[in-house]
Design an enzyme around this catalytic site. Structure first.
Site, PDB file in Angstrom:
ATOM      1  N   HIS A 161       4.665   1.161   2.189  1.00 17.49           N
ATOM      2  CA  HIS A 161       5.556   1.136   1.927  1.00 17.49           C
ATOM      3  C   HIS A 161       6.065   1.966   0.091  1.00 17.49           C
ATOM      4  CE1 HIS A 161       3.157  -2.803   2.839  1.00 17.49           C
ATOM      5  NE2 HIS A 161       3.879  -2.440   3.611  1.00 17.49           N
ATOM      6  N   LYS A 194      -2.556  -2.529   6.742  1.00 14.50           N
ATOM      7  CA  LYS A 194      -3.260  -2.932   6.705  1.00 14.50           C
ATOM      8  C   LYS A 194      -4.647  -4.122   7.171  1.00 14.50           C
ATOM      9  CE  LYS A 194       1.189  -5.940   6.515  1.00 14.50           C
ATOM     10  NZ  LYS A 194       1.807  -5.968   6.064  1.00 14.50           N
ATOM     11  N   HIS A 237       0.866  -0.917  -0.186  1.00 11.99           N
ATOM     12  CA  HIS A 237      -0.013  -0.239   0.201  1.00 11.99           C
ATOM     13  C   HIS A 237       1.412   1.139   0.098  1.00 11.99           C
ATOM     14  CE1 HIS A 237       0.851   1.139   3.682  1.00 11.99           C
ATOM     15  NE2 HIS A 237       0.369  -0.781   4.607  1.00 11.99           N
ATOM     16  N   CYS A 296      -2.558  -7.166  22.320  1.00  8.66           N
ATOM     17  CA  CYS A 296      -1.386  -6.323  21.437  1.00  8.66           C
ATOM     18  C   CYS A 296      -1.496  -4.977  21.406  1.00  8.66           C
ATOM     19  CB  CYS A 296      -1.099  -6.969  20.373  1.00  8.66           C
ATOM     20  SG  CYS A 296       0.157  -6.118  19.073  1.00  8.66           S
ATOM     21  N   CYS A 320       2.691  -9.376  14.638  1.00 11.12           N
ATOM     22  CA  CYS A 320       4.229  -8.789  14.802  1.00 11.12           C
ATOM     23  C   CYS A 320       5.575  -9.462  14.751  1.00 11.12           C
ATOM     24  CB  CYS A 320       4.186  -7.645  16.853  1.00 11.12           C
ATOM     25  SG  CYS A 320       2.998  -6.884  16.295  1.00 11.12           S
ATOM     26  N   LYS A 355      -2.732   5.321  11.498  1.00  9.29           N
ATOM     27  CA  LYS A 355      -2.457   5.060  10.934  1.00  9.29           C
ATOM     28  C   LYS A 355      -2.294   4.231   9.186  1.00  9.29           C
ATOM     29  CE  LYS A 355       1.865   1.515  10.854  1.00  9.29           C
ATOM     30  NZ  LYS A 355       2.762   0.463  11.275  1.00  9.29           N
ATOM     31  N   HIS A 390      -1.832  -4.040  17.301  1.00 12.93           N
ATOM     32  CA  HIS A 390      -3.408  -5.001  16.652  1.00 12.93           C
ATOM     33  C   HIS A 390      -4.283  -5.326  17.327  1.00 12.93           C
ATOM     34  CE1 HIS A 390       0.629  -6.836  14.024  1.00 12.93           C
ATOM     35  NE2 HIS A 390       0.040  -6.149  13.468  1.00 12.93           N
ATOM     36  N   CYS A 396       3.523 -11.673  19.896  1.00  9.54           N
ATOM     37  CA  CYS A 396       1.847 -11.668  19.270  1.00  9.54           C
ATOM     38  C   CYS A 396       2.378 -11.450  17.788  1.00  9.54           C
ATOM     39  CB  CYS A 396       2.111  -9.809  19.065  1.00  9.54           C
ATOM     40  SG  CYS A 396       0.673  -9.272  17.850  1.00  9.54           S
TER      41      CYS A 396
HETATM   42  N1  MSP Z   1       9.371  -7.277   7.563  1.00  9.62           N
HETATM   43  C1  MSP Z   1       9.183  -6.121   8.502  1.00  9.62           C
HETATM   44  C2  MSP Z   1      10.506  -5.706   8.405  1.00  9.62           C
HETATM   45  C3  MSP Z   1      11.902  -6.031   8.015  1.00  9.62           C
HETATM   46  S1  MSP Z   1      13.230  -5.190   8.181  1.00  9.62           S
HETATM   47  C4  MSP Z   1      14.811  -6.451   8.295  1.00  9.62           C
HETATM   48  C5  MSP Z   1       7.827  -5.265   8.222  1.00  9.62           C
HETATM   49  N2  MSP Z   1       7.700  -5.237   7.365  1.00  9.62           N
HETATM   50  S2  MSP Z   1       5.948  -4.494   7.023  1.00  9.62           S
HETATM   51  O1  MSP Z   1       5.757  -4.584   5.425  1.00  9.62           O
HETATM   52  O2  MSP Z   1       5.703  -4.512   8.160  1.00  9.62           O
HETATM   53  O3  MSP Z   1       6.459  -3.090   6.808  1.00  9.62           O
HETATM   54  C6  MSP Z   1       6.421  -1.977   7.643  1.00  9.62           C
HETATM   55  C7  MSP Z   1       7.267  -0.446   6.700  1.00  9.62           C
HETATM   56  O4  MSP Z   1       6.434  -0.251   5.987  1.00  9.62           O
HETATM   57  C8  MSP Z   1       7.405   0.266   7.903  1.00  9.62           C
HETATM   58  O5  MSP Z   1       9.072   0.415   8.674  1.00  9.62           O
HETATM   59  C9  MSP Z   1       7.635   1.548   6.719  1.00  9.62           C
HETATM   60  O6  MSP Z   1       8.092   1.294   6.186  1.00  9.62           O
HETATM   61  C10 MSP Z   1       6.352   0.684   6.087  1.00  9.62           C
HETATM   62  N3  MSP Z   1       5.197   1.183   6.136  1.00  9.62           N
HETATM   63  C11 MSP Z   1       3.807   0.549   6.127  1.00  9.62           C
HETATM   64  N4  MSP Z   1       2.811   1.506   6.774  1.00  9.62           N
HETATM   65  C12 MSP Z   1       3.200   2.653   6.622  1.00  9.62           C
HETATM   66  C13 MSP Z   1       2.357   4.098   7.542  1.00  9.62           C
HETATM   67  N5  MSP Z   1       2.187   4.068   7.453  1.00  9.62           N
HETATM   68  N6  MSP Z   1       3.348   5.124   6.961  1.00  9.62           N
HETATM   69  C14 MSP Z   1       5.309   4.826   6.612  1.00  9.62           C
HETATM   70  N7  MSP Z   1       5.203   3.557   6.572  1.00  9.62           N
HETATM   71  C15 MSP Z   1       5.182   2.826   6.521  1.00  9.62           C
HETATM   72  O7  MSP Z   1       7.669  -4.635   9.281  1.00  9.62           O
END
Ligand code: MSP
Length: 507
Positions: A20, A298, A17, A143, A128, A295, A146, A125
């Site tokens: 990312h 998903k 989304h 959590c 997480c 925030k 979540h 969790c």
């Molecule tokens: N797989 C782990 C990360 C491992 S790194 C060694 C993870 N994945 S995640 O799919 O949840 O991605 C988290 C990251 O996605 C956040 O740290 C950020 O970079 C990005 N974001 C996801 N949602 C976001 C927002 N709403 N706002 C800003 N960044 C966002 O955690």
């Protein structure tokens, strides 16, 4: 030494989304800027494919983790391509060389005596993939992220002696005050460390979806150890036959949001020390994209689909909007309305129109050749030192501040055009020289601003610089007056055409 920048690797339990896209765009802007400076850059992004978040999602969807990973990894790769990310490699933690390298590094950590067998008892969790302390839980053992009810787990695990790294970590933070940026995130990480570190589970025995532990096949590695190591393992196999660690390790900056600060600011440097590897220069921790104060995520379902926005407005508009709207390092709200406003007022009017008007006037009044004149001192003063200021912001990973710096100049140029009114000068006798100066000033200003905007909006800038007859976009060219006159300019179709509001910016 090269310049190495990374994004987190994203979980493949769901589709990408806007959140990312945000991190990857920011890291790409940084990578592009550093290349403009002549740095030898390596930019890494990818997907995190093991662990409970993925295994559970697959179960819910009635598929296998591997199938789900294959399906969503493609979506994340598509996203990287669509946002014009110039990543040099895309790592998937299912890659066999990654798995082998994780086993090798963690076996070394074990042999060095940083691992012991024990029993984990406490809260966990699965969404997480994180162990929670009593103090972190919401009422009803839920959590904090979540909000699902957690169960107490009891599991035989191998532990990583994180507690032994308390002092080395405190020393790292003392010696390198800019290890974690921005400063308030550093303070948060340091406070966490000073609370006292407890050992953490290195392996899981309940789960099978992970990297097998070489010294005990009943276990797989806890997904975070497998995931964090991606930053290192990628360099060992991204270019077959070449070991890029010599050129790029340690990383210059790992970019991420604050949700995963603890893993990166505490566990990651400790793990690297345990493995005898150098720790990264910087972590840059940005804030959250919010939708209606929450925030974007998903699990909350309040997500914007970046593909849909780009279908309507194009990639550059999305890149620009995200970097400009949400001050990099802080939380910030995004909305379809906010997007449409910036698109129209800033991209279409302030930048797009400035470009079309400047080119049209040069075509009409000067036969499509930039007049050879001395650059106007009034503008030269404003542009003086701008490249240095932009570089300083990028050195501190202040991506939004860098963009704001350039945008002030875009506005300054509009003001200049307004004040000098070249369309009036064109009608006045004896104003030829003045008109030459004004047109050269506008063309030069536009060129310099565009070179500096290139990392943010590569496609549009490429087109504009092409029309301005100067395609050199290295940073050395971002000097007012370096362009000079005599170049032939071409035509330019609108950079940011009017788009009928379709609500397409909404998911
Ligand atoms: N797989 C782990 C990360 C491992 S790194 C060694 C993870 N994945 S995640 O799919 O949840 O991605 C988290 C990251 O996605 C956040 O740290 C950020 O970079 C990005 N974001 C996801 N949602 C976001 C927002 N709403 N706002 C800003 N960044 C966002 O955690």
């Amino acid at each position: 030494m090269g310049y190495y920048v990374t994004t987190p690797i994203y979980y493949v339990n769901a589709e990408p989304h806007l959140g990312h896209a945000y991190t990857t765009i920011a890291a790409d802007v940084l990578a592009r800027h550093m290349r403009q400076r002549g740095e030898d850059v390596f930019f890494l992004t990818g997907t995190d494919e093991h662990g409970e978040p993925v295994a559970l999602a697959a179960e819910r969807l009635g598929t296998t983790p591997r199938e789900l990973a294959d399906r969503n990894a493609v979506r994340f790769k598509d996203l990287a391509r669509r946002i014009n990310a110039t990543n040099d490699f895309f790592i998937r933690t299912l890659d066999e060389p990654h798995v082998a390298a994780v086993q090798e590094v963690l076996s070394r950590v074990e042999r060095a005596g940083h691992v012991y067998e024990g029993v984990y008892e406490g809260w966990y969790c699965p969404r997480c993939a994180d162990f929670k302390t009593e103090g972190e839980l919401l009422d009803g053992s839920r959590c904090p992220i979540h909000r699902i009810e957690l169960e107490r787990e009891r599991e035989e695990n191998y532990f990583f002696r994180l507690s032994a790294f308390q002092e080395p970590l405190e020393r790292l933070y003392a010696e390198r005050p800019d290890f974690v940026l921005p400063p308030h995130r550093r303070n948060e990480a340091l406070a966490f460390i000073r609370q006292g570190l407890r050992d953490v589970s290195l392996t899981r025995s309940r789960l099978t979806w992970g990297v097998p532990v070489p010294w005990d096949e009943r276990h797989v590695f806890y997904v975070w150890f497998d995931a964090l190591l991606n930053y290192y393992t990628a360099l060992t196999y991204a270019r077959p036959g070449e070991d890029l660690t010599e050129r790029f390790w340690p990383a210059d900056v790992h970019v991420m949001a604050k949700d995963i600060l603890k893993f990166h600011a505490v566990i990651w440097p400790a793990l690297l020390m345990a493995a005898g590897l150098a720790v990264p220069e910087h972590l840059f921790v940005h804030g959250y994209l919010l939708m209606d104060e929450h925030k974007m995520s998903k699990s909350l379902g309040n997500v914007i689909d970046p593909f849909q926005v780009m279908d309507v407005y194009g990639t550059d508009a999305l890149r620009y909007y995200l970097m400009r709207e949400v001050n990099f390092g802080q939380d910030g709200s995004v909305s379809p309305e906010g997007f449409e406003t910036r698109y129209t007022t800033e991209l279409a009017n302030e930048y797009g129109n400035l470009a079309s008007r400047t080119l049209a006037m040069i075509a009409r009044y000067r036969g499509a050749v930039v007049p050879a004149a001395a650059p106007p001192p009034a503008l030269a003063d404003d542009f003086d030192g701008v490249a240095e200021r932009v570089c300083a912001h990028f050195d501190a990973v202040e991506v939004t501040a860098a963009l704001d710096e350039v945008w002030r100049l875009v506005r300054r140029l509009n003001q200049y055009a307004q004040d000098e009114a070249p369309w009036q000068l064109a009608k006045q006798d004896g104003a030829e020289e003045r008109l030459d100066v004004v047109l050269l000033g506008l063309a030069e200003g536009l060129r310099v601003a565009s070179v500096l905007l290139h990392p943010f909006m590569p496609e549009s800038v490429e087109r504009l610089l092409g029309a301005l007859g100067d395609e050199d976009r290295s940073l050395a060219r971002a000097r007012f007056g370096a362009g000079g006159g005599g170049r032939r300019v071409g035509e330019l179709t609108p950079l940011f055409p009017r788009v009928a509001p379709t609500g397409a910016a909404a998911a």
